[in-house]
Design a protein around this motif. Structure first.
Motif, PDB file in Angstrom:
ATOM      1  N   TYR A  59       0.836  -1.203   0.000  1.00 24.33           N
ATOM      2  CA  TYR A  59       0.000   0.000   0.000  1.00 24.33           C
ATOM      3  C   TYR A  59       0.868   1.250   0.000  1.00 24.33           C
ATOM      4  N   ILE A  60       1.852   1.278   0.866  1.00 25.65           N
ATOM      5  CA  ILE A  60       2.742   2.443   0.980  1.00 25.65           C
ATOM      6  C   ILE A  60       3.498   2.687  -0.327  1.00 25.65           C
ATOM      7  N   ALA A  61       3.903   1.603  -0.983  1.00 28.81           N
ATOM      8  CA  ALA A  61       4.650   1.742  -2.237  1.00 28.81           C
ATOM      9  C   ALA A  61       3.828   2.441  -3.313  1.00 28.81           C
ATOM     10  N   GLY A  62       2.507   2.338  -3.219  1.00 28.85           N
ATOM     11  CA  GLY A  62       1.644   2.972  -4.211  1.00 28.85           C
ATOM     12  C   GLY A  62       1.324   4.431  -3.913  1.00 28.85           C
ATOM     13  N   LEU A  63       1.768   4.935  -2.768  1.00 29.92           N
ATOM     14  CA  LEU A  63       1.481   6.325  -2.407  1.00 29.92           C
ATOM     15  C   LEU A  63       2.550   7.271  -2.931  1.00 29.92           C
ATOM     16  N   VAL A  64       2.155   8.519  -3.126  1.00 29.57           N
ATOM     17  CA  VAL A  64       3.078   9.590  -3.475  1.00 29.57           C
ATOM     18  C   VAL A  64       3.211  10.438  -2.214  1.00 29.57           C
ATOM     19  N   SER A  65       4.443  10.551  -1.701  1.00 27.02           N
ATOM     20  CA  SER A  65       4.661  11.288  -0.460  1.00 27.02           C
ATOM     21  C   SER A  65       5.428  12.570  -0.722  1.00 27.02           C
ATOM     22  N   ALA A  66       5.197  13.537   0.153  1.00 22.47           N
ATOM     23  CA  ALA A  66       5.907  14.805   0.049  1.00 22.47           C
ATOM     24  C   ALA A  66       6.108  15.392   1.435  1.00 22.47           C
ATOM     25  N   HIS A  67       7.188  16.141   1.571  1.00 20.45           N
ATOM     26  CA  HIS A  67       7.428  16.954   2.762  1.00 20.45           C
ATOM     27  C   HIS A  67       7.092  18.379   2.359  1.00 20.45           C
ATOM     28  N   VAL A  68       6.199  18.991   3.112  1.00 16.17           N
ATOM     29  CA  VAL A  68       5.724  20.330   2.768  1.00 16.17           C
ATOM     30  C   VAL A  68       6.158  21.303   3.862  1.00 16.17           C
ATOM     31  N   SER A  69       7.080  22.185   3.523  1.00 14.15           N
ATOM     32  CA  SER A  69       7.488  23.243   4.442  1.00 14.15           C
ATOM     33  C   SER A  69       6.444  24.343   4.375  1.00 14.15           C
ATOM     34  N   ILE A  70       6.042  24.843   5.543  1.00 12.60           N
ATOM     35  CA  ILE A  70       4.940  25.805   5.600  1.00 12.60           C
ATOM     36  C   ILE A  70       5.358  27.024   6.427  1.00 12.60           C
ATOM     37  N   LYS A  71       5.206  28.192   5.837  1.00 10.81           N
ATOM     38  CA  LYS A  71       5.419  29.459   6.530  1.00 10.81           C
ATOM     39  C   LYS A  71       4.051  29.950   6.972  1.00 10.81           C
ATOM     40  N   VAL A  72       3.897  30.228   8.280  1.00 12.90           N
ATOM     41  CA  VAL A  72       2.596  30.570   8.844  1.00 12.90           C
ATOM     42  C   VAL A  72       2.633  31.954   9.480  1.00 12.90           C
ATOM     43  N   ARG A  73       1.542  32.720   9.319  1.00 11.00           N
ATOM     44  CA  ARG A  73       1.384  33.964  10.068  1.00 11.00           C
ATOM     45  C   ARG A  73       1.261  33.595  11.536  1.00 11.00           C
ATOM     46  N   GLN A  74       2.151  34.107  12.377  1.00  9.60           N
ATOM     47  CA  GLN A  74       2.264  33.670  13.763  1.00  9.60           C
ATOM     48  C   GLN A  74       0.949  33.713  14.536  1.00  9.60           C
ATOM     49  N   LYS A  75       0.146  34.720  14.332  1.00 11.80           N
ATOM     50  CA  LYS A  75      -1.113  34.832  15.066  1.00 11.80           C
ATOM     51  C   LYS A  75      -2.121  33.757  14.664  1.00 11.80           C
ATOM     52  N   LEU A  76      -1.879  33.086  13.548  1.00  7.85           N
ATOM     53  CA  LEU A  76      -2.818  32.069  13.067  1.00  7.85           C
ATOM     54  C   LEU A  76      -2.234  30.654  13.144  1.00  7.85           C
ATOM     55  N   THR A  77      -1.164  30.478  13.889  1.00  3.48           N
ATOM     56  CA  THR A  77      -0.511  29.166  13.979  1.00  3.48           C
ATOM     57  C   THR A  77      -1.458  28.091  14.502  1.00  3.48           C
ATOM     58  N   THR A  78      -2.171  28.370  15.577  1.00  2.00           N
ATOM     59  CA  THR A  78      -3.081  27.373  16.154  1.00  2.00           C
ATOM     60  C   THR A  78      -4.193  27.026  15.178  1.00  2.00           C
ATOM     61  N   GLN A  79      -4.782  28.031  14.565  1.00  2.00           N
ATOM     62  CA  GLN A  79      -5.859  27.808  13.598  1.00  2.00           C
ATOM     63  C   GLN A  79      -5.355  26.981  12.416  1.00  2.00           C
ATOM     64  N   THR A  80      -4.157  27.285  11.938  1.00  2.00           N
ATOM     65  CA  THR A  80      -3.583  26.558  10.802  1.00  2.00           C
ATOM     66  C   THR A  80      -3.289  25.115  11.189  1.00  2.00           C
ATOM     67  N   THR A  81      -2.769  24.913  12.383  1.00  2.00           N
ATOM     68  CA  THR A  81      -2.480  23.559  12.871  1.00  2.00           C
ATOM     69  C   THR A  81      -3.753  22.727  12.930  1.00  2.00           C
TER      70      THR A  81
END
Length: 142
Positions: A59-81
């Protein structure tokens, strides 16, 4: 916090979290009630948070994986999380130091689905920008 008996129990659960209490007791050479009380103690103390599904290699071999670096507006960190936690294809989210604030691990069924997920992440309130790296090959995991 935990003793050697608990470590053995945790080791067995890592191998098969669905093992029955009877099987665990037999493998540890203790009574069922001993296993039940140790599991309860480990759960109540927060050592064991929960039990999860481990995907098979095919199953895992059939997935496409990515690491996504995310820049967040600090006041919205909790909401984004919270919003990222609701995207099922995000398997982990880490707070990091450096230019970006977070790294999300994403696994999709196809490149097309990955593209849509990346768009969804980029469009979340609080996300200023993202940078994605598609995983070409997994060398090892632990």
């Amino acid at each position: 916090m935990i003793n050697s008996h608990d470590e053995k129990l945790i080791g067995l659960l890592r191998g098969n979290a669905r093992a029955s209490i009877s099987d665990l007791a037999r493998n540890l050479d203790v009574s069922r009630s001993t296993v039940q009380s140790r599991l309860l103690k480990l759960e109540l103390s927060g050592v064991i948070k929960g039990y999860s599904v481990e995907f098979g290699a095919a199953y895992i071999a059939g997935l496409v994986s990515a690491h996504v670096s995310i820049k967040v507006r600090q006041k919205l960190t909790t909401q984004t999380t919270i919003a990222l936690k609701h995207i099922n294809q995000v398997s982990a989210l880490y707070a990091i130091s450096g230019e970006y604030d977070m790294i999300a691990l994403v696994a999709a069924q196809s490149l097309e689905q990955l593209n849509h997920i990346l768009d969804d992440i980029g469009n979340l309130d609080g996300v200023e920008r993202t940078n994605s790296s598609v995983v070409l090959e997994t060398k090892f995991t632990r």
